[in-house]
Motif scaffolding. Structure first.
Motif: not given
Length: 327
Positions: A42, A50, A53-54, A99, A259, A261
């Protein structure tokens, strides 16, 4: 404006705090979506978009039985570009992912970094979400019109905080708001924070007049009444939240964030495909669908080369918007 520490020195300082080198080694046979030793970086502080989300993706992947023991760790600095630089240095490491989102695209431009997202291996875009315009519960501004009325009177005296560097979503959204309200973007007193977690303390402590961040980052604080939601930046209202869109309030702004990856450069096709397959099966899981609903995220799934083309287009869009705004 904040003084920027050279990335190499800042990266080294942060690494002393986060522990051992990022290179990972796994044991056992890798089958299906299992990637033993997978680490998820992150590139900003805990509590931001981030980070949420991660950690959500890692937990959902484990709960769905797609993989196990994913390590999520934070490597903040310079709007995400310290993490980006470290990711690029991990050439060929198929057990590391990061992320990221529009904020990193903007930070690369604003910090003029030598490493860019073009140096990474694109894996997937996951979500899209609206930004929210929020104030502390004790703020004198009850509506977005109250806020913008005061803002127009003296733009420099009303600092706005965002969880991204100039060029990122939390910077672009208030700049577009300002322009729509008749405020010159160059007059806006924008204060960048390294993620929504850092920003939250300043909003709650009345250090900034208002904040702009992703809806999923502040849902709990909005629902508990710690933050007052004045408006959302997207084309339609967010289900379960009592706030107008900026367009409804009479300001011609429609803005969303996303967002995704990325992974280090130099992966074999098999390593890249394994990461893409893991994320694709995560996307199709019931666990992930429930998390998207709970966090107010919209599905924006895109993988591989198509995501790479999108990243290139977003870089060009950030440059274009900054020029258009005179920034």
């Amino acid at each position: 404006m904040r003084l920027r520490t050279p990335l190499a020195l800042l990266g080294a300082a942060v690494l002393l705090l986060v522990g051992p080198p990022l290179l990972t080694t796994g044991s056992g046979t890798e089958t299906g979506t299992q990637i033993p030793g997978l680490r998820f970086m992150v590139p900003n502080t805990p509590g931001g978009g981030y980070d949420i989300t991660a950690r959500t993706a890692a937990k959902d992947a484990e709960d769905a039985g797609l993989t196990h023991s994913v390590e999520v760790f934070n490597l903040p600095g310079a709007g995400g570009t310290v993490g980006l630089s470290r990711l690029v240095s991990e050439h060929g490491n198929g057990k590391l992912a990061m992320s990221m989102g529009l904020g990193v695209v903007g930070a690369v431009r604003s910090n003029d970094t030598p490493k860019t997202l073009a140096d990474t291996t694109p894996i997937a875009r996951l979500t899209e979400e609206q930004d929210v315009v929020v104030v502390g519960k004790n703020s004198p501004y009850k509506t977005v019109d109250d806020l913008i009325g005061a803002w127009k009177e003296n733009p420099g005296k009303l600092p706005v905080g965002g969880g991204s560097s100039p060029g990122g979503p939390d910077h672009l959204a208030p700049m577009l708001m300002a322009r729509a309200a008749g405020i010159a973007p160059k007059e806006v007193n924008y204060i960048p924070f390294d993620g929504g977690g850092e920003l939250l303390a300043s909003i709650l402590g009345d250090k900034v007049a208002f904040g702009v961040s992703g809806v999923g980052e502040y849902l709990d604080q909005i629902k508990s009444g710690e933050l007052r939601l004045l408006a959302v930046t997207g084309p339609q209202r967010v289900a379960g939240l009592d706030a107008p869109t900026l367009q409804e309030a009479g300001y011609d702004v429609s803005f969303t964030n996303w967002r995704g990856i990325v992974a280090p450069p130099g992966l074999t096709d098999a390593e890249r495909d394994k990461l893409v397959r893991l994320v694709r099966e995560l996307h199709d899981s019931d666990e992930w669908r429930e998390s998207m609903k709970r966090n107010g995220w919209d599905d924006a799934f895109l993988t591989g080369e198509e995501f790479g083309a999108f990243l290139d287009a977003e870089d060009k869009r950030v440059v274009s918007v900054l020029k258009e705004l005179g920034l």
